[in-house]
Scaffold this motif. Structure first.
Motif, PDB file in Angstrom:
ATOM      1  N   UNK A  75       0.819  -1.211   0.000  1.00  0.00           N
ATOM      2  CA  UNK A  75       0.000   0.000   0.000  1.00  0.00           C
ATOM      3  C   UNK A  75       0.855   1.264   0.000  1.00  0.00           C
ATOM      4  N   UNK A  76       2.102   1.149   0.433  1.00  0.00           N
ATOM      5  CA  UNK A  76       2.994   2.310   0.481  1.00  0.00           C
ATOM      6  C   UNK A  76       4.006   2.316  -0.655  1.00  0.00           C
ATOM      7  N   UNK A  77       4.082   1.269  -1.422  1.00  0.00           N
ATOM      8  CA  UNK A  77       5.154   1.110  -2.402  1.00  0.00           C
ATOM      9  C   UNK A  77       5.186   2.223  -3.441  1.00  0.00           C
ATOM     10  N   UNK A  78       4.028   2.706  -3.871  1.00  0.00           N
ATOM     11  CA  UNK A  78       3.973   3.696  -4.946  1.00  0.00           C
ATOM     12  C   UNK A  78       3.991   5.134  -4.446  1.00  0.00           C
ATOM     13  N   UNK A  79       4.403   5.311  -3.190  1.00  0.00           N
ATOM     14  CA  UNK A  79       4.563   6.676  -2.676  1.00  0.00           C
ATOM     15  C   UNK A  79       5.652   7.412  -3.460  1.00  0.00           C
ATOM     16  N   UNK A  80       5.605   8.719  -3.429  1.00  0.00           N
ATOM     17  CA  UNK A  80       6.661   9.542  -4.043  1.00  0.00           C
ATOM     18  C   UNK A  80       7.798   9.670  -3.024  1.00  0.00           C
ATOM     19  N   UNK A  81       8.628   8.647  -2.973  1.00  0.00           N
ATOM     20  CA  UNK A  81       9.609   8.511  -1.904  1.00  0.00           C
ATOM     21  C   UNK A  81      10.599   9.667  -1.852  1.00  0.00           C
ATOM     22  N   UNK A  82      10.740  10.210  -0.631  1.00  0.00           N
ATOM     23  CA  UNK A  82      11.761  11.205  -0.254  1.00  0.00           C
ATOM     24  C   UNK A  82      11.592  12.557  -0.940  1.00  0.00           C
ATOM     25  N   UNK A  83      10.473  12.766  -1.601  1.00  0.00           N
ATOM     26  CA  UNK A  83      10.266  14.052  -2.268  1.00  0.00           C
ATOM     27  C   UNK A  83      10.274  15.213  -1.259  1.00  0.00           C
ATOM     28  N   UNK A  84       9.755  14.983  -0.060  1.00  0.00           N
ATOM     29  CA  UNK A  84       9.766  16.055   0.946  1.00  0.00           C
ATOM     30  C   UNK A  84      11.191  16.415   1.354  1.00  0.00           C
ATOM     31  N   UNK A  85      12.113  15.454   1.286  1.00  0.00           N
ATOM     32  CA  UNK A  85      13.521  15.740   1.572  1.00  0.00           C
ATOM     33  C   UNK A  85      14.185  16.442   0.394  1.00  0.00           C
ATOM     34  N   UNK A  86      13.862  15.976  -0.803  1.00  0.00           N
ATOM     35  CA  UNK A  86      14.475  16.537  -2.004  1.00  0.00           C
ATOM     36  C   UNK A  86      14.147  18.019  -2.158  1.00  0.00           C
ATOM     37  N   UNK A  87      12.935  18.409  -1.755  1.00  0.00           N
ATOM     38  CA  UNK A  87      12.480  19.782  -1.913  1.00  0.00           C
ATOM     39  C   UNK A  87      12.483  20.564  -0.599  1.00  0.00           C
ATOM     40  N   UNK A  88      13.208  20.107   0.403  1.00  0.00           N
ATOM     41  CA  UNK A  88      13.108  20.799   1.688  1.00  0.00           C
ATOM     42  C   UNK A  88      13.759  22.181   1.673  1.00  0.00           C
TER      43      UNK A  88
END
Length: 272
Positions: free
Chosen positions: A40-53
């Motif tokens: 259920x979590x696999x297709x998340x946009x992983x680490x995008x919040x870190x990339x754009x922090x």
């Protein structure tokens, strides 16, 4: 009105609104209905919040939900109509993964009442937050840019052929933003020498299409990144042993530098 705990709004004063709709991992208490929490979590946009922090350092306003897209996808048409007719996609309340596997155990799929409840609980507040921030920023700026952040695995045959370009800019075929801004962002992507496309497979979802209104001074861009551009994406099919790979700031640095230039350019364009 009290802001829900799952909804994050970091306010800035610059004419730049950053939307992060797909990094959420919260399954809203539905864990037992899904085939597995990992799926259920696999297709998340992983680490995008870190990339754009870095966005808040530019004075941007950032709106983010912690609710998983598998619960409800706030970047889909709330009526359930496909944004990509004739192409494979996932629903407002997805029942399959990007690869087509069932997300829910047999008999546990969301029914019409579930969808309506999730729309009210999660979809509508997210878009109300965007609308509120658009109105607030437009109160002090003639033009603002709404930048919608996304990422996806580079190879998903069900959704697109071959390997997706690293940068995929969507402007609803030019309808959600001024052509000058679109061209400026395209020039930055081209200058990297890395694969990019404008209005290719991903032209922009509901956020871009609904909120983008150039005539009203709201210019919306969607950026879909291939995961291999900023994280160590495994070749071939991913599994629980290799996905998601950890966030490596050094590996992500080149893409982050380009994204910083893109957001800075959008901000300067809006101020001009």
């Amino acid at each position: 009105m009290t802001q829900p705990s799952w909804l994050e709004v970091q306010r800035g004063e610059a004419p730049l609104l950053v939307s992060i709709p797909h990094t959420g991992l919260d399954l809203a208490g539905l864990d037992d209905r899904f085939v597995s929490p990992w799926l259920a979590r696999r297709d998340a946009d992983w680490w995008i919040e870190k990339l754009y922090d870095f966005a808040s350092d530019l004075g941007a306003t950032v709106v983010r939900t912690s609710i998983s897209r598998s619960v409800i996808d706030v970047n889909r048409d709330p009526s359930g109509v496909s944004l990509y007719p004739g192409q494979a996609t996932t629903e407002l309340c997805p029942t399959t993964t990007f690869d087509g596997e069932p997300l829910y155990k047999t008999g546990q799929e969301p029914d019409a009442d579930d969808v309506a409840e999730r729309r009210k609980a999660y979809f509508e507040p997210y878009h109300a937050a965007l609308e509120g921030e658009v109105a607030r920023l437009r109160g002090s700026h003639d033009q603002i840019v709404l930048y919608d952040c996304h990422s996806i695995r580079s190879v998903i045959p069900r959704l697109f052929e071959g390997r997706l370009p690293l940068f995929n800019l969507g402007t609803n075929s030019g309808n959600s933003t001024d052509p000058v801004l679109e061209r400026q962002v395209a020039d930055i992507m081209a200058a990297t020498g890395r694969p990019f496309v404008v209005n290719g497979r991903f032209k922009g979802g509901w956020i871009t299409r609904y909120h983008g209104n150039p005539e009203a001074g709201v210019h919306a861009l969607q950026m879909e990144l291939s995961c291999r551009g900023y994280m160590l994406e495994p070749e071939g099919r991913v599994d629980q042993a290799n996905w998601p790979s950890r966030y490596d700031p050094d590996f992500a640095a080149p893409m982050r530098k380009t994204l910083t230039e893109i957001l800075t350019t959008a901000l300067n364009w809006a101020k001009a």
